[in-house]
Design a protein around this motif. Structure first.
Motif, PDB file in Angstrom:
ATOM      1  N   LEU A  54       0.825  -1.208   0.000  1.00 47.09           N
ATOM      2  CA  LEU A  54       0.000   0.000   0.000  1.00 47.09           C
ATOM      3  C   LEU A  54       0.860   1.260   0.000  1.00 47.09           C
ATOM      4  O   LEU A  54       0.495   2.254  -0.619  1.00 47.09           O
ATOM      5  N   ALA A  55       1.969   1.230   0.716  1.00 44.57           N
ATOM      6  CA  ALA A  55       2.911   2.361   0.809  1.00 44.57           C
ATOM      7  C   ALA A  55       2.188   3.671   1.146  1.00 44.57           C
ATOM      8  O   ALA A  55       2.272   4.651   0.416  1.00 44.57           O
ATOM      9  N   LEU A  56       1.484   3.669   2.263  1.00 43.62           N
ATOM     10  CA  LEU A  56       0.709   4.838   2.676  1.00 43.62           C
ATOM     11  C   LEU A  56       1.420   5.612   3.776  1.00 43.62           C
ATOM     12  O   LEU A  56       2.150   5.049   4.587  1.00 43.62           O
ATOM     13  N   GLU A  57       1.171   6.898   3.806  1.00 42.04           N
ATOM     14  CA  GLU A  57       1.657   7.753   4.880  1.00 42.04           C
ATOM     15  C   GLU A  57       0.551   7.897   5.928  1.00 42.04           C
ATOM     16  O   GLU A  57      -0.607   7.552   5.675  1.00 42.04           O
ATOM     17  N   GLN A  58       0.905   8.439   7.066  1.00 40.85           N
ATOM     18  CA  GLN A  58      -0.026   8.599   8.186  1.00 40.85           C
ATOM     19  C   GLN A  58      -1.310   9.306   7.762  1.00 40.85           C
ATOM     20  O   GLN A  58      -2.407   8.860   8.085  1.00 40.85           O
ATOM     21  N   ARG A  59      -1.201  10.388   7.030  1.00 32.55           N
ATOM     22  CA  ARG A  59      -2.389  11.145   6.610  1.00 32.55           C
ATOM     23  C   ARG A  59      -3.293  10.313   5.698  1.00 32.55           C
ATOM     24  O   ARG A  59      -4.514  10.391   5.768  1.00 32.55           O
ATOM     25  N   ASP A  60      -2.670   9.535   4.813  1.00 30.93           N
ATOM     26  CA  ASP A  60      -3.451   8.675   3.918  1.00 30.93           C
ATOM     27  C   ASP A  60      -4.241   7.645   4.719  1.00 30.93           C
ATOM     28  O   ASP A  60      -5.418   7.393   4.436  1.00 30.93           O
ATOM     29  N   VAL A  61      -3.586   7.053   5.701  1.00 31.41           N
ATOM     30  CA  VAL A  61      -4.226   6.034   6.534  1.00 31.41           C
ATOM     31  C   VAL A  61      -5.394   6.646   7.303  1.00 31.41           C
ATOM     32  O   VAL A  61      -6.493   6.078   7.344  1.00 31.41           O
ATOM     33  N   GLU A  62      -5.176   7.798   7.890  1.00 34.30           N
ATOM     34  CA  GLU A  62      -6.244   8.457   8.641  1.00 34.30           C
ATOM     35  C   GLU A  62      -7.417   8.813   7.725  1.00 34.30           C
ATOM     36  O   GLU A  62      -8.582   8.666   8.104  1.00 34.30           O
ATOM     37  N   HIS A  63      -7.114   9.262   6.514  1.00 33.82           N
ATOM     38  CA  HIS A  63      -8.165   9.572   5.540  1.00 33.82           C
ATOM     39  C   HIS A  63      -8.957   8.313   5.186  1.00 33.82           C
ATOM     40  O   HIS A  63     -10.194   8.330   5.155  1.00 33.82           O
ATOM     41  N   ALA A  64      -8.249   7.225   4.923  1.00 33.89           N
ATOM     42  CA  ALA A  64      -8.917   5.966   4.565  1.00 33.89           C
ATOM     43  C   ALA A  64      -9.826   5.492   5.696  1.00 33.89           C
ATOM     44  O   ALA A  64     -10.981   5.101   5.452  1.00 33.89           O
ATOM     45  N   LEU A  65      -9.342   5.533   6.920  1.00 29.93           N
ATOM     46  CA  LEU A  65     -10.156   5.093   8.058  1.00 29.93           C
ATOM     47  C   LEU A  65     -11.380   5.982   8.242  1.00 29.93           C
ATOM     48  O   LEU A  65     -12.477   5.488   8.517  1.00 29.93           O
ATOM     49  N   THR A  66     -11.204   7.279   8.068  1.00 29.39           N
ATOM     50  CA  THR A  66     -12.328   8.203   8.175  1.00 29.39           C
ATOM     51  C   THR A  66     -13.382   7.896   7.123  1.00 29.39           C
ATOM     52  O   THR A  66     -14.583   7.832   7.418  1.00 29.39           O
ATOM     53  N   ARG A  67     -12.958   7.683   5.888  1.00 31.73           N
ATOM     54  CA  ARG A  67     -13.897   7.373   4.806  1.00 31.73           C
ATOM     55  C   ARG A  67     -14.627   6.052   5.059  1.00 31.73           C
ATOM     56  O   ARG A  67     -15.824   5.941   4.829  1.00 31.73           O
ATOM     57  N   LEU A  68     -13.894   5.038   5.543  1.00 28.03           N
ATOM     58  CA  LEU A  68     -14.520   3.741   5.825  1.00 28.03           C
ATOM     59  C   LEU A  68     -15.542   3.851   6.954  1.00 28.03           C
ATOM     60  O   LEU A  68     -16.594   3.195   6.911  1.00 28.03           O
ATOM     61  N   LEU A  69     -15.252   4.683   7.938  1.00 22.26           N
ATOM     62  CA  LEU A  69     -16.210   4.908   9.024  1.00 22.26           C
ATOM     63  C   LEU A  69     -17.422   5.688   8.514  1.00 22.26           C
ATOM     64  O   LEU A  69     -18.567   5.347   8.830  1.00 22.26           O
ATOM     65  N   GLU A  70     -17.197   6.724   7.719  1.00 27.04           N
ATOM     66  CA  GLU A  70     -18.295   7.537   7.194  1.00 27.04           C
ATOM     67  C   GLU A  70     -19.237   6.726   6.306  1.00 27.04           C
ATOM     68  O   GLU A  70     -20.445   6.953   6.313  1.00 27.04           O
ATOM     69  N   ARG A  71     -18.686   5.796   5.562  1.00 28.89           N
ATOM     70  CA  ARG A  71     -19.499   4.995   4.640  1.00 28.89           C
ATOM     71  C   ARG A  71     -20.106   3.764   5.294  1.00 28.89           C
ATOM     72  O   ARG A  71     -20.848   3.020   4.675  1.00 28.89           O
ATOM     73  N   GLY A  72     -19.762   3.502   6.552  1.00 28.15           N
ATOM     74  CA  GLY A  72     -20.389   2.406   7.269  1.00 28.15           C
ATOM     75  C   GLY A  72     -19.723   1.051   7.108  1.00 28.15           C
ATOM     76  O   GLY A  72     -20.301   0.037   7.462  1.00 28.15           O
ATOM     77  N   TYR A  73     -18.516   1.020   6.574  1.00 27.86           N
ATOM     78  CA  TYR A  73     -17.794  -0.250   6.473  1.00 27.86           C
ATOM     79  C   TYR A  73     -17.389  -0.724   7.873  1.00 27.86           C
ATOM     80  O   TYR A  73     -17.348  -1.912   8.146  1.00 27.86           O
ATOM     81  N   PHE A  74     -17.059   0.234   8.734  1.00 29.07           N
ATOM     82  CA  PHE A  74     -16.740  -0.029  10.141  1.00 29.07           C
ATOM     83  C   PHE A  74     -17.624   0.868  10.991  1.00 29.07           C
ATOM     84  O   PHE A  74     -18.120   1.893  10.526  1.00 29.07           O
ATOM     85  N   TYR A  75     -17.794   0.478  12.239  1.00 35.86           N
ATOM     86  CA  TYR A  75     -18.322   1.396  13.231  1.00 35.86           C
ATOM     87  C   TYR A  75     -17.352   1.368  14.400  1.00 35.86           C
ATOM     88  O   TYR A  75     -16.614   0.406  14.604  1.00 35.86           O
ATOM     89  N   GLU A  76     -17.310   2.461  15.135  1.00 43.86           N
ATOM     90  CA  GLU A  76     -16.299   2.610  16.183  1.00 43.86           C
ATOM     91  C   GLU A  76     -16.940   2.518  17.560  1.00 43.86           C
ATOM     92  O   GLU A  76     -17.966   3.141  17.826  1.00 43.86           O
ATOM     93  N   VAL A  77     -16.329   1.699  18.415  1.00 44.75           N
ATOM     94  CA  VAL A  77     -16.730   1.580  19.807  1.00 44.75           C
ATOM     95  C   VAL A  77     -15.469   1.798  20.623  1.00 44.75           C
ATOM     96  O   VAL A  77     -14.518   1.019  20.529  1.00 44.75           O
ATOM     97  N   GLU A  78     -15.473   2.913  21.372  1.00 42.00           N
ATOM     98  CA  GLU A  78     -14.276   3.344  22.089  1.00 42.00           C
ATOM     99  C   GLU A  78     -13.141   3.450  21.079  1.00 42.00           C
ATOM    100  O   GLU A  78     -13.241   4.214  20.139  1.00 42.00           O
ATOM    101  N   ASP A  79     -12.084   2.682  21.194  1.00 42.19           N
ATOM    102  CA  ASP A  79     -10.958   2.767  20.255  1.00 42.19           C
ATOM    103  C   ASP A  79     -10.886   1.548  19.342  1.00 42.19           C
ATOM    104  O   ASP A  79      -9.821   1.230  18.816  1.00 42.19           O
ATOM    105  N   GLU A  80     -12.002   0.872  19.158  1.00 42.62           N
ATOM    106  CA  GLU A  80     -12.036  -0.320  18.311  1.00 42.62           C
ATOM    107  C   GLU A  80     -12.850  -0.058  17.054  1.00 42.62           C
ATOM    108  O   GLU A  80     -13.886   0.593  17.096  1.00 42.62           O
TER     109      GLU A  80
END
Length: 90
Positions: A54-80
């Motif tokens: 993947l060769a991602l930087e920190q900002r890319d990873v944070e962006h990807a996680l945010t998008r996955l959460l916004e689209r409902g692929y994941f949901y967050e409970v505390e830090d999980e």
């Protein structure tokens, strides 16, 4: 997760690759049958940053996680991060 009638454009392929990598980590065979597949947020960041394909930087990873959460692929409970539809992924 975006339905056929979803007016939003699909997620970029690289974000879906991040999702696949995280699902692989979250769907551990050592977890019980009734347990929800999950991965700690910090572990998810580490997994994605350390993936040389993947060769991602920190900002890319944070962006990807945010998008996955916004689209409902994941949901967050505390830090999980928990997989929304584990029956489709595991």
């Amino acid at each position: 997760m975006a339905g056929i009638t979803d007016p939003r454009p699909p997620l970029p392929e690289w974000i879906l690759e991040c999702y696949d990598r995280l699902c692989t980590q979250a769907c551990r065979p050592d977890a019980g049958e009734d347990s929800v597949p999950l991965i700690d947020y910090d572990d998810a960041v580490d997994v994605l940053i350390s993936d040389s394909e993947l060769a991602l930087e920190q900002r890319d990873v944070e962006h990807a996680l945010t998008r996955l959460l916004e689209r409902g692929y994941f949901y967050e409970v505390e830090d999980e991060l928990r997989i929304t539809s584990p029956e489709e992924q595991c």
